[in-house]
Design a protein around this motif. Sequence first.
Motif, mmCIF file in Angstrom:
data_model
loop_
_atom_site.group_PDB
_atom_site.id
_atom_site.type_symbol
_atom_site.label_atom_id
_atom_site.label_comp_id
_atom_site.label_asym_id
_atom_site.label_seq_id
_atom_site.Cartn_x
_atom_site.Cartn_y
_atom_site.Cartn_z
ATOM 1 N N UNK A 155 0.840 -1.183 0.000
ATOM 2 C CA UNK A 155 0.000 0.000 0.000
ATOM 3 C C UNK A 155 0.884 1.245 0.000
ATOM 4 N N UNK A 156 0.831 2.020 -1.079
ATOM 5 C CA UNK A 156 1.649 3.230 -1.162
ATOM 6 C C UNK A 156 1.347 4.178 -0.010
ATOM 7 N N UNK A 177 -7.233 1.776 -5.448
ATOM 8 C CA UNK A 177 -7.026 2.788 -6.484
ATOM 9 C C UNK A 177 -5.631 2.539 -7.045
ATOM 10 N N UNK A 178 -5.511 2.473 -8.362
ATOM 11 C CA UNK A 178 -4.207 2.140 -8.932
ATOM 12 C C UNK A 178 -3.868 3.023 -10.129
ATOM 13 N N UNK A 179 -2.591 3.028 -10.445
ATOM 14 C CA UNK A 179 -2.113 3.834 -11.564
ATOM 15 C C UNK A 179 -0.595 3.844 -11.578
ATOM 16 N N UNK A 192 3.321 5.259 -11.204
ATOM 17 C CA UNK A 192 4.054 5.948 -10.148
ATOM 18 C C UNK A 192 4.082 7.456 -10.376
ATOM 19 N N UNK A 193 4.054 7.871 -11.626
ATOM 20 C CA UNK A 193 4.094 9.296 -11.952
ATOM 21 C C UNK A 193 2.826 10.034 -11.514
ATOM 22 N N UNK A 194 1.774 9.295 -11.159
ATOM 23 C CA UNK A 194 0.514 9.924 -10.760
ATOM 24 C C UNK A 194 0.408 10.173 -9.256
ATOM 25 N N UNK A 195 1.369 9.663 -8.489
ATOM 26 C CA UNK A 195 1.276 9.810 -7.034
ATOM 27 C C UNK A 195 1.123 11.276 -6.648
ATOM 28 N N UNK A 232 -6.510 0.962 -0.326
ATOM 29 C CA UNK A 232 -5.223 0.503 -0.849
ATOM 30 C C UNK A 232 -4.879 1.310 -2.096
ATOM 31 N N UNK A 233 -3.604 1.711 -2.170
ATOM 32 C CA UNK A 233 -3.100 2.433 -3.342
ATOM 33 C C UNK A 233 -1.963 1.626 -3.952
#
Length: 476
Positions: free
Chosen positions: A5-6, A223-225, A227-230, A252-253
């Motif tokens: 989880x980011x 929610x996912x995507x 790394x540049x979207x963090x 969870x990210x």
Amino acid sequence: MKIYNTLTRQKEEFKPIVPGEAHIYACGPTVYNYIHIGNARPICVFDVLRRYLEYRGLRVTYVQNFTDIDDKIIRKANEEGSDYLTVSRRYIEEYKTDAAGLNVRPATIHPLATENMDEIIHIISDLEQKGFAYAAENGDVYFRAMKDPGYGKLSHQPLEDLQAGARIATGEIKEDPMDFALWKASKPGEPSWRSPWGEGRPGWHIECSAMARRYLGETIDIHCGGQDLIFPHHENEIAQSECCNGVPFAHYWMHNGYINVDNRKMSKSLGNFFTVREVAKEYGYEPIRYLMVASHYRSPINYSVGIIEQCRAALERLYNCRDNLRFLLQSAERSEAGQLKEDEQAVRTRLEGYRAAFTKALDDDLNTADALSALFELARDLNSTLTPAGKPSYELCEFALGLYMELAGVLGLLYNDGEKALGEDLAGEIEALIAQRAEARKNKDWATADRIRDELKARRVVLEDTPAGVKWKIEG
């Protein structure tokens, strides 16, 4: 299953909000051009996430948006003398072509930003009433980032560092450089929608908050995507969603790592920018998908001609195993009891161990690299254990092929079928030519046999003579 989880920076056991279900939101592309190989990574990786959760028995609702109104889309339309709808609709269709080529399943819902204006305006109005948003003199509406006590919790950066990188662009009227646009006042000639603040269009971040809430609820599972979207996109999504709704936005990210090209950051200015369509034209789509799942999703990966050719060669080995199993199945005899022979029970038990290794890998933060290794180990075992000389039963061949394709299917691999692609008529014609060649060989008519083989080779049909008969496949 454990997920890194980011938000918390640790692996956590996935516990869905609704038992037996999973609600996932994935940020989709801004549709102003063909997707590039960097876009392909989250598309493929999180398609595997969805497939695996379903494989484990969960009912997944998977939402992936299309940003169909944006500065880049408007610029593209102006360049070609069209309008934003023409551009966005065209590249949505081009996306679908590439996604299908990559064997990415369509999302449960593919919402468009322009179809959710009422929800977007509703959220902005709520934020304004709660004091988190304000209308500027020029008609823009901004979010007060510093009013959110949790701002920066996803990117794990001190506010001082975030503030140091903030700026006010030309034409913006903000209270604070950290504030970001929720609504943009319309400019002459631009598409716009009516709102309480005048004609305009949404900012980039607000659309995802609106669509996630509308289709999945105020709190979602994953929610996912990329790394540049963090930061700033996902950080801003959290801020506006949680300040509006008063509850956590996502439990969870998940974020995939970057793609480099020849060990350098992919960039148009460096001339190392490749679209999926360009690479697929040269190497096919499946090697691209293979590249995306061959490494752990959080690790950076490198694209080069040599690497994509290695991916194609690796796929060839996997396809050879599949084709060998299909060939064995055609000539295998059913056992009298319709069950595995006694000595084959142990073989089945051993083969099932590869399924356990495969699921163990994916349970550990979607480790597709180790899952793929388990698939290759299964292929090696099958190639050495199930041979024409060993005369495996039909039941064992059927089980082995089913297991092999089951695991490959979770990764979304081995989806190209030469015979099916040819169609029944053409496949039947090839089988007839092979039968004629076999008859010619039986009669020692080598000239006719060679002529038929050459004719098939010219049509990219490769033959392999084995003790159990002739195998064939489409080359390339």
